[in-house]
Design an enzyme around this catalytic site. Structure first.
Site, PDB file in Angstrom:
ATOM      1  N   CYS A  45     -16.270  -0.412 -21.383  1.00  0.00           N
ATOM      2  CA  CYS A  45     -17.595  -0.712 -20.841  1.00  0.00           C
ATOM      3  C   CYS A  45     -18.092  -2.084 -21.309  1.00  0.00           C
ATOM      4  CB  CYS A  45     -18.587   0.379 -21.221  1.00  0.00           C
ATOM      5  SG  CYS A  45     -18.094   2.034 -20.670  1.00  0.00           S
ATOM      6  N   GLU A  77       0.821  -1.206   0.000  1.00  0.00           N
ATOM      7  CA  GLU A  77       0.000   0.000   0.000  1.00  0.00           C
ATOM      8  C   GLU A  77       0.860   1.264   0.000  1.00  0.00           C
ATOM      9  OE1 GLU A  77      -2.989   0.228  -0.697  1.00  0.00           O
ATOM     10  OE2 GLU A  77      -3.510  -1.886  -0.610  1.00  0.00           O
ATOM     11  N   CYS A  95     -24.957   1.551 -15.221  1.00  0.00           N
ATOM     12  CA  CYS A  95     -24.035   2.672 -15.012  1.00  0.00           C
ATOM     13  C   CYS A  95     -24.715   3.978 -15.400  1.00  0.00           C
ATOM     14  CB  CYS A  95     -22.762   2.465 -15.826  1.00  0.00           C
ATOM     15  SG  CYS A  95     -21.628   3.872 -15.748  1.00  0.00           S
ATOM     16  N   ASP A 121     -10.285   4.885  -2.812  1.00  0.00           N
ATOM     17  CA  ASP A 121      -9.113   5.355  -3.539  1.00  0.00           C
ATOM     18  C   ASP A 121      -9.566   5.968  -4.869  1.00  0.00           C
ATOM     19  OD1 ASP A 121      -9.796   3.115  -5.051  1.00  0.00           O
ATOM     20  OD2 ASP A 121      -7.748   2.913  -5.732  1.00  0.00           O
ATOM     21  N   CYS A 150     -17.533  -4.480 -18.627  1.00  0.00           N
ATOM     22  CA  CYS A 150     -17.929  -4.062 -17.279  1.00  0.00           C
ATOM     23  C   CYS A 150     -19.166  -4.824 -16.809  1.00  0.00           C
ATOM     24  CB  CYS A 150     -18.211  -2.560 -17.241  1.00  0.00           C
ATOM     25  SG  CYS A 150     -18.727  -1.989 -15.610  1.00  0.00           S
ATOM     26  N   TYR A 158      -7.104   6.415   3.542  1.00  0.00           N
ATOM     27  CA  TYR A 158      -7.179   5.330   2.562  1.00  0.00           C
ATOM     28  C   TYR A 158      -6.368   4.115   3.003  1.00  0.00           C
ATOM     29  CZ  TYR A 158      -5.732   2.238  -1.010  1.00  0.00           C
ATOM     30  OH  TYR A 158      -5.434   1.073  -1.659  1.00  0.00           O
ATOM     31  N   CYS A 178     -12.893   0.262 -15.662  1.00  0.00           N
ATOM     32  CA  CYS A 178     -13.432   1.620 -15.558  1.00  0.00           C
ATOM     33  C   CYS A 178     -12.276   2.596 -15.359  1.00  0.00           C
ATOM     34  CB  CYS A 178     -14.425   1.696 -14.403  1.00  0.00           C
ATOM     35  SG  CYS A 178     -15.442   3.186 -14.377  1.00  0.00           S
TER      36      CYS A 178
END
Length: 313
Positions: free
Chosen positions: A221, A58, A230, A159, A224, A141, A214
């Site tokens: 898309c 991270e 969406c 995030d 997705c 975060y 995305c």
DNA sequence: TACCCGTGGCA
DNA sequence: TTGCCAAGGGT
């Protein structure tokens, strides 16, 4: 699973208006299912990574692409498999091992976090969000990410990827605001599955969706799992309105000078004379300002006689 | 809040 | 080539 396709323009009854956002499970199920078959096999997602591996990843992934992190992560964990292993090294060794990942203050903070974990938490990465948040280099975060990914807890992990997914799928805009808003945090909490395990998977899955499908540019898309619901796509994918993100210039900035100075010190075994550092930038005022900044940040240690090195303390 | 903090790949 | 972008944090 009532999916209101249109607002009822003339309700015949006084029943409360349905929530304007899609029901949460209508998003959770397809995104988590997509994640189960499309998630990348990243080393910090494997069980053997442990909380320390998750935490190191991270730090490294803050503002830095996965592909650049991978080799440094592997070397880091091989050299310092536990927080205490890093804690007993000089901070300059962390800066050196950070290599060219960028934002080297992260290396200093990761070292500081390892020291704090060793001193305050018996050498184990803490589980509590508040304790994580108290460590250097860990903000909202990263605290949520470590608690969720390493310990399976229920936290909103917000995030840049998740913010973009929410902006499009729920809010109907191409991009989220420049700075995270209270409304975004509220939405993230509202969309969080109740069940802890599901919430943890949702956090990872929604982030991965933003990273792989995305995306900021050239979103796909067609791949997705929630394209059909969406809001942005259903609205015809209107172009972003509002202030563009401030362009981040780099050439000629103090950041570039700092980077050049630190690159010399990272490669050097022995302390470096001022005259050697002077060769990296010809403008003396900016050069001195950059070096002073590195010293005050703790990234560079000045020695008597005009010598400099990475910090031993 | 707005700004500062590195680096490199890619369209 | 230049601008954009990448799992933020600190002040």
């Amino acid at each position: 699973m009532t999916a209101p396709t249109k607002p009822q323009s003339s309700p015949a009854t006084a029943t409360p208006t349905p929530a304007p956002t899609p029901t949460a499970t209508a998003l959770h199920t397809p995104v988590i299912s997509w994640f189960e078959t499309h998630a990348r096999d990243l080393p910090w997602r494997r069980p053997e990574a442990g909380p320390w591996g998750v935490m190191v990843s991270e730090f490294m992934l803050q503002q830095t692409p996965v592909n650049r992190v991978l080799p440094v992560y592997e070397q880091w964990l091989a050299r310092w498999p536990r927080p205490a292993d890093l804690a007993k090294e000089p901070p300059g060794e962390a800066v050196r091992a950070w290599g060219r990942l960028g934002y080297p203050r992260r290396a200093l903070r990761l070292h500081g976090a390892a020291v704090a974990i060793t001193e305050r938490h018996g050498g184990d990465v803490p589980r509590e969000h508040a304790q994580l948040l108290a460590l250097p280099g860990i903000g909202e975060y990263t605290a949520a990410a470590v608690a969720s990914f390493a310990y399976g807890q229920r936290h909103a992990v917000l995030d840049t990827n998740v913010r973009r997914v929410f902006a499009r799928a729920v809010s109907g805009t191409q991009y989220p605001p420049n700075a995270t808003t209270a409304a975004e945090r509220k939405l993230a909490r509202a969309l969080l599955p109740e069940d802890e395990g599901t919430a943890s998977r949702w956090a990872a899955a929604s982030m991965e969706l933003g990273a792989l499908v995305c995306t900021a540019k050239n979103e796909t898309c067609g791949h997705c799992p929630i394209a059909g619901q969406c809001a942005w796509r259903l609205a015809g994918k209107p172009a972003h309105e509002g202030p563009a993100r401030r362009a981040q210039t780099y050439a000629g900035t103090d950041r570039q000078v700092r980077g050049k100075l630190l690159a010399v010190l990272r490669e050097a075994i022995a302390p470096v004379p001022q005259a050697v550092l002077d060769r990296v930038w010809d403008e003396p005022v900016q050069r001195a300002r950059a070096l002073d900044g590195l010293v005050s940040d703790g990234l560079v240690e000045p020695l008597p006689g005009g010598l400099y090195r990475l910090p031993l303390t």
